[in-house]
Design an enzyme around this catalytic site. Structure first.
Site, PDB file in Angstrom:
ATOM      1  N   ASP A  70      29.267 -35.371 -17.921  1.00 47.52           N
ATOM      2  CA  ASP A  70      28.294 -36.280 -18.512  1.00 47.52           C
ATOM      3  C   ASP A  70      28.752 -37.719 -18.270  1.00 47.52           C
ATOM      4  OD1 ASP A  70      25.840 -36.126 -19.968  1.00 47.52           O
ATOM      5  OD2 ASP A  70      26.873 -36.924 -21.726  1.00 47.52           O
ATOM      6  N   ASN A  78      21.316 -48.025 -19.160  1.00 45.16           N
ATOM      7  CA  ASN A  78      19.870 -48.254 -19.041  1.00 45.16           C
ATOM      8  C   ASN A  78      19.410 -49.425 -19.905  1.00 45.16           C
ATOM      9  OD1 ASN A  78      19.193 -46.259 -17.169  1.00 45.16           O
ATOM     10  ND2 ASN A  78      18.971 -44.697 -18.744  1.00 45.16           N
ATOM     11  N   HIS A  83      16.630 -49.388 -16.069  1.00 43.14           N
ATOM     12  CA  HIS A  83      16.548 -47.995 -15.609  1.00 43.14           C
ATOM     13  C   HIS A  83      16.815 -47.899 -14.110  1.00 43.14           C
ATOM     14  CE1 HIS A  83      15.418 -45.979 -19.304  1.00 43.14           C
ATOM     15  NE2 HIS A  83      14.753 -47.081 -19.614  1.00 43.14           N
ATOM     16  N   ASP A  87      19.491 -45.479 -12.457  1.00 44.50           N
ATOM     17  CA  ASP A  87      19.272 -44.579 -11.311  1.00 44.50           C
ATOM     18  C   ASP A  87      20.356 -44.753 -10.263  1.00 44.50           C
ATOM     19  OD1 ASP A  87      17.002 -43.585 -12.520  1.00 44.50           O
ATOM     20  OD2 ASP A  87      15.588 -44.624 -11.190  1.00 44.50           O
ATOM     21  N   GLU A 113      21.679 -37.427 -17.514  1.00 44.14           N
ATOM     22  CA  GLU A 113      22.968 -37.872 -16.986  1.00 44.14           C
ATOM     23  C   GLU A 113      23.979 -36.742 -16.930  1.00 44.14           C
ATOM     24  OE1 GLU A 113      23.166 -38.823 -21.436  1.00 44.14           O
ATOM     25  OE2 GLU A 113      21.622 -38.816 -19.902  1.00 44.14           O
TER      26      GLU A 113
END
Length: 192
Positions: A70, A78, A83, A87, A113
């Site tokens: 994770d 974010n 965002h 990405d 994630e």
């Protein structure tokens, strides 16, 4: 002569259509098994690989391990950056995992994630070593090109078969180990 030419044209058109259909089928197959953002296998492909590995190991008796991975504080990435930066961070993690796996491993993006690493022929102890190298590779990966000041770390939970009864139990134990790693400060590997 004309009939022969017409038949050749029809045959060539048919061949072009078949080629186009083959490409579309390959594209659909890829899309069904690949995460579009990272290019890694997706959850469906991972579940297939996990089932295959479990069946293989039951026949051979060889161990295998699973790591649940994770990204630490991903929501903050974010929220703080965007965002789009999130990405790019996901792609960076995917690249590090892909670059530093052992070739025989399956790295997949499960969603959000969260990633997974399936390691055949690997004991829990060996898996912890592999994951420590991955964690350190991510920690030292320069993410400043994505966004100034961005640093990305990962937490990892590891579990193995035959210590756990089946694939679902291994996944549950790896997930529990991941939550312990996050609870103990993140940027660490925990075995379960």
């Amino acid at each position: 002569q004309r009939q022969s030419e017409r038949l050749l044209r029809v045959d060539a058109e048919r061949e072009q259509l078949l080629t186009r259909l083959r490409r579309q089928t390959e594209d659909f197959e890829r899309l069904a098994h690949e995460d579009p953002l990272t290019g890694l296998p997706n959850r469906r492909r991972f579940d297939e690989a996990l089932a295959h590995e479990f069946a293989r190991s039951r026949r051979s008796g060889e161990p295998w391990s699973l790591a649940m991975i994770d990204i630490d504080h991903f929501k903050q990435v974010n929220d703080r950056y965007s965002h789009a930066v999130g990405d790019e961070a996901l792609r960076a993690v995917a690249d590090v995992l892909r670059t530093h796996d052992r070739g025989m491993d399956t790295v997949a993006r499960l969603g959000g994630e969260e990633f997974a690493l399936l390691m055949p022929h690997t004991t829990a102890e060996q898996a912890v070593g592999v994951c420590e190298r991955l964690r350190e590779a991510m920690r030292s990966h320069d993410c400043g090109g994505i966004a100034p000041g961005l640093a990305v770390t990962i937490s990892i939970g590891v579990a193995a078969w035959p210590e756990h009864a089946d694939a679902a139990a291994v996944m549950e134990a790896a997930d529990a180990a991941l939550y312990r790693a996050k609870a103990r400060g993140r940027d660490r590997v925990m075995a379960g």
